[in-house]
Scaffold this motif. Structure first.
Motif, PDB file in Angstrom:
ATOM      1  N   ASN A  55       0.729  -1.051   0.188  1.00 46.59           N
ATOM      2  CA  ASN A  55       0.019  -0.058  -0.043  1.00 46.59           C
ATOM      3  C   ASN A  55       0.684   1.262  -0.144  1.00 46.59           C
ATOM      4  O   ASN A  55       1.592   1.437   0.901  1.00 46.59           O
ATOM      5  CB  ASN A  55      -0.916   0.215   1.094  1.00 46.59           C
ATOM      6  CG  ASN A  55      -1.947   1.158   1.175  1.00 46.59           C
ATOM      7  OD1 ASN A  55      -1.627   2.142   1.624  1.00 46.59           O
ATOM      8  ND2 ASN A  55      -2.967   0.880   0.469  1.00 46.59           N
ATOM      9  N   SER A  61      -5.481  11.265   1.694  1.00 46.41           N
ATOM     10  CA  SER A  61      -6.524  10.153   1.705  1.00 46.41           C
ATOM     11  C   SER A  61      -6.519   9.082   0.469  1.00 46.41           C
ATOM     12  O   SER A  61      -7.495   8.356   0.288  1.00 46.41           O
ATOM     13  CB  SER A  61      -7.880  10.592   1.724  1.00 46.41           C
ATOM     14  OG  SER A  61      -8.134  11.437   3.048  1.00 46.41           O
ATOM     15  N   GLN A  65      -2.684   0.495  -4.422  1.00 41.60           N
ATOM     16  CA  GLN A  65      -2.355  -0.782  -3.642  1.00 41.60           C
ATOM     17  C   GLN A  65      -2.151  -1.849  -4.797  1.00 41.60           C
ATOM     18  O   GLN A  65      -3.244  -2.646  -5.175  1.00 41.60           O
ATOM     19  CB  GLN A  65      -3.514  -1.189  -2.843  1.00 41.60           C
ATOM     20  CG  GLN A  65      -3.109  -2.607  -1.991  1.00 41.60           C
ATOM     21  CD  GLN A  65      -3.925  -2.611  -0.877  1.00 41.60           C
ATOM     22  OE1 GLN A  65      -3.791  -1.991   0.115  1.00 41.60           O
ATOM     23  NE2 GLN A  65      -4.723  -3.696  -0.893  1.00 41.60           N
ATOM     24  N   GLN A  95      -7.160   3.648  -4.155  1.00 38.14           N
ATOM     25  CA  GLN A  95      -7.959   3.667  -2.772  1.00 38.14           C
ATOM     26  C   GLN A  95      -8.061   5.028  -2.344  1.00 38.14           C
ATOM     27  O   GLN A  95      -7.234   5.867  -2.140  1.00 38.14           O
ATOM     28  CB  GLN A  95      -7.322   2.714  -1.671  1.00 38.14           C
ATOM     29  CG  GLN A  95      -7.135   1.082  -2.224  1.00 38.14           C
ATOM     30  CD  GLN A  95      -6.472   0.552  -1.050  1.00 38.14           C
ATOM     31  OE1 GLN A  95      -5.642   0.837  -0.226  1.00 38.14           O
ATOM     32  NE2 GLN A  95      -6.838  -0.935  -0.955  1.00 38.14           N
ATOM     33  N   TYR A  96      -9.445   5.007  -1.758  1.00 43.96           N
ATOM     34  CA  TYR A  96      -9.874   6.386  -1.155  1.00 43.96           C
ATOM     35  C   TYR A  96      -9.866   5.811   0.311  1.00 43.96           C
ATOM     36  O   TYR A  96     -10.772   4.911   0.640  1.00 43.96           O
ATOM     37  CB  TYR A  96     -10.953   6.962  -1.449  1.00 43.96           C
ATOM     38  CG  TYR A  96     -11.500   7.873  -0.417  1.00 43.96           C
ATOM     39  CD1 TYR A  96     -10.766   9.312  -0.400  1.00 43.96           C
ATOM     40  CD2 TYR A  96     -12.599   7.897   0.485  1.00 43.96           C
ATOM     41  CE1 TYR A  96     -11.385  10.211   0.450  1.00 43.96           C
ATOM     42  CE2 TYR A  96     -12.905   8.843   1.349  1.00 43.96           C
ATOM     43  CZ  TYR A  96     -12.187   9.785   1.192  1.00 43.96           C
ATOM     44  OH  TYR A  96     -12.772  10.950   2.402  1.00 43.96           O
ATOM     45  N   ARG A  97      -9.009   6.468   1.456  1.00 45.39           N
ATOM     46  CA  ARG A  97      -9.063   5.960   2.807  1.00 45.39           C
ATOM     47  C   ARG A  97      -9.281   7.040   3.582  1.00 45.39           C
ATOM     48  O   ARG A  97      -8.621   8.065   3.490  1.00 45.39           O
ATOM     49  CB  ARG A  97      -7.714   5.288   3.011  1.00 45.39           C
ATOM     50  CG  ARG A  97      -7.134   4.040   2.243  1.00 45.39           C
ATOM     51  CD  ARG A  97      -5.758   3.780   2.488  1.00 45.39           C
ATOM     52  NE  ARG A  97      -5.697   2.257   2.019  1.00 45.39           N
ATOM     53  CZ  ARG A  97      -5.542   1.373   3.304  1.00 45.39           C
ATOM     54  NH1 ARG A  97      -5.785   1.562   4.469  1.00 45.39           N
ATOM     55  NH2 ARG A  97      -5.537   0.058   2.933  1.00 45.39           N
ATOM     56  N   LYS A  98     -10.226   6.738   4.564  1.00 47.66           N
ATOM     57  CA  LYS A  98     -10.426   7.700   5.525  1.00 47.66           C
ATOM     58  C   LYS A  98     -11.211   7.027   6.641  1.00 47.66           C
ATOM     59  O   LYS A  98     -12.355   6.491   6.774  1.00 47.66           O
ATOM     60  CB  LYS A  98     -11.612   8.724   5.044  1.00 47.66           C
ATOM     61  CG  LYS A  98     -11.707  10.080   5.856  1.00 47.66           C
ATOM     62  CD  LYS A  98     -10.606  10.995   5.702  1.00 47.66           C
ATOM     63  CE  LYS A  98     -11.098  12.410   6.268  1.00 47.66           C
ATOM     64  NZ  LYS A  98     -10.135  13.204   6.214  1.00 47.66           N
ATOM     65  N   ILE A 102     -12.341   2.177   3.723  1.00 48.73           N
ATOM     66  CA  ILE A 102     -11.700   2.044   2.307  1.00 48.73           C
ATOM     67  C   ILE A 102     -12.382   1.938   1.079  1.00 48.73           C
ATOM     68  O   ILE A 102     -13.429   0.802   1.054  1.00 48.73           O
ATOM     69  CB  ILE A 102     -10.529   0.796   2.323  1.00 48.73           C
ATOM     70  CG1 ILE A 102      -9.670   0.771   3.483  1.00 48.73           C
ATOM     71  CG2 ILE A 102     -10.027   0.731   0.917  1.00 48.73           C
ATOM     72  CD1 ILE A 102      -8.753  -0.420   3.832  1.00 48.73           C
ATOM     73  N   GLU A 104     -12.346   1.400  -3.050  1.00 47.48           N
ATOM     74  CA  GLU A 104     -11.363   0.955  -4.050  1.00 47.48           C
ATOM     75  C   GLU A 104     -11.734   1.115  -5.472  1.00 47.48           C
ATOM     76  O   GLU A 104     -12.951   0.228  -5.744  1.00 47.48           O
ATOM     77  CB  GLU A 104     -10.222  -0.224  -3.839  1.00 47.48           C
ATOM     78  CG  GLU A 104     -11.033  -1.212  -3.416  1.00 47.48           C
ATOM     79  CD  GLU A 104     -10.042  -2.437  -2.911  1.00 47.48           C
ATOM     80  OE1 GLU A 104      -8.883  -1.963  -2.545  1.00 47.48           O
ATOM     81  OE2 GLU A 104     -10.660  -3.324  -2.818  1.00 47.48           O
ATOM     82  N   TYR A 143     -12.859  -1.798   5.483  1.00 47.61           N
ATOM     83  CA  TYR A 143     -12.604  -1.210   6.793  1.00 47.61           C
ATOM     84  C   TYR A 143     -11.361  -1.705   7.362  1.00 47.61           C
ATOM     85  O   TYR A 143     -11.149  -3.003   7.434  1.00 47.61           O
ATOM     86  CB  TYR A 143     -13.827  -1.197   7.773  1.00 47.61           C
ATOM     87  CG  TYR A 143     -13.528  -0.233   8.717  1.00 47.61           C
ATOM     88  CD1 TYR A 143     -13.899   0.990   8.756  1.00 47.61           C
ATOM     89  CD2 TYR A 143     -13.099  -0.707  10.034  1.00 47.61           C
ATOM     90  CE1 TYR A 143     -13.974   1.843   9.787  1.00 47.61           C
ATOM     91  CE2 TYR A 143     -12.810   0.337  10.929  1.00 47.61           C
ATOM     92  CZ  TYR A 143     -13.168   1.512  11.032  1.00 47.61           C
ATOM     93  OH  TYR A 143     -13.066   2.251  12.073  1.00 47.61           O
ATOM     94  N   GLN A 144     -10.338  -1.069   7.861  1.00 50.82           N
ATOM     95  CA  GLN A 144      -9.183  -1.372   8.607  1.00 50.82           C
ATOM     96  C   GLN A 144      -9.199  -0.714   9.949  1.00 50.82           C
ATOM     97  O   GLN A 144      -9.326   0.385  10.276  1.00 50.82           O
ATOM     98  CB  GLN A 144      -8.004  -0.953   7.820  1.00 50.82           C
ATOM     99  CG  GLN A 144      -6.425  -1.693   8.261  1.00 50.82           C
ATOM    100  CD  GLN A 144      -5.584  -1.264   7.227  1.00 50.82           C
ATOM    101  OE1 GLN A 144      -5.493  -1.757   6.271  1.00 50.82           O
ATOM    102  NE2 GLN A 144      -4.594  -0.741   8.024  1.00 50.82           N
ATOM    103  N   LYS A 187      -2.837   1.069  10.395  1.00 52.12           N
ATOM    104  CA  LYS A 187      -3.486   2.074   9.817  1.00 52.12           C
ATOM    105  C   LYS A 187      -2.731   3.247   9.611  1.00 52.12           C
ATOM    106  O   LYS A 187      -2.142   3.630  10.711  1.00 52.12           O
ATOM    107  CB  LYS A 187      -4.843   2.140  10.377  1.00 52.12           C
ATOM    108  CG  LYS A 187      -5.842   2.909   9.557  1.00 52.12           C
ATOM    109  CD  LYS A 187      -7.195   2.886  10.143  1.00 52.12           C
ATOM    110  CE  LYS A 187      -7.433   3.859  11.182  1.00 52.12           C
ATOM    111  NZ  LYS A 187      -8.851   4.291  11.455  1.00 52.12           N
TER     112      LYS A 187
END
Length: 190
Positions: A55, A61, A65, A95-98, A102, A104, A143-144, A187
């Motif tokens: 990743n 954000s 990956q 990916q959009y991570r917030k 997640i 993707e 989700y992480q 994370k």
């Protein structure tokens, strides 16, 4: 030209040094089927997938990956038979991570490792009549947790014809997968 290349290398090295590049492993279940011209009597089949990922953060954000996954796919056929396809898949997900969430999207290339049909206890190798590579578009969400443990779901829409001979019609994959992953870097603090 040498100065430009050196400057670009320094910028890339600085970016990579500051980015929290993560890596991890994935394991999940597939529900796959085959679609196309002659898909009558075709039903979904359960399989597995597993492998690793890297990743790479791009911005606050967003991340890219790339993954390397072994995936068992195919379909069941009326009358008790099955079509079994084993792929080495290489998805590259944007990916959009917030806040742990997640979302993707990304392309995937698959390399056919083996292919066979099973009917009435007889197994027949069909790898020679199928293309050795396939292309798909993946959509997913997950989700992480802070610990690095995560879960997700992904749909892979086959874009390329699996059949080598166009006279055999169009055959494409359709795979829905759910699974767990572990990011060894935990994370990102976003």
């Amino acid at each position: 030209m040498k100065k430009l290349l050196l400057s670009a290398a320094i910028v890339v090295a600085g970016f990579c040094a500051n980015a929290q590049i993560g890596y991890g492993v994935k394991l999940g279940l597939n529900v796959s089927t085959l679609t196309g011209d002659d898909s009558e009597g075709i039903k979904s089949k359960i399989g597995v997938n597993g492998g690793g990922f890297v990743n790479i953060p791009l911005a606050t954000s967003f991340a890219v990956q790339p993954e390397l996954l072994f995936s068992t796919e195919g379909a069941k056929v009326d009358g008790g038979g099955s079509i079994n396809l084993n792929y080495i898949n290489v998805p590259v997900m944007l990916q959009y991570r917030k806040s742990g969430f997640i979302g993707e999207l990304g392309p995937q290339i698959g390399f056919l490792a083996s292919a066979n049909t099973k009917f009435d206890g007889d197994t027949e190798d069909i790898k020679e009549v199928l293309n050795s590579t396939s292309f798909a578009l993946n959509f997913g969400a997950g989700y992480q947790l802070e610990s690095g443990i995560g879960f997700g779901a992904r749909y892979s829409l086959g874009l390329s014809n699996l059949a080598k001979d166009s006279n055999d019609g169009t055959i494409k994959t359709s795979v829905f997968s759910v699974g767990l992953h572990y990011n060894f870097g935990g994370k990102s603090k976003k």
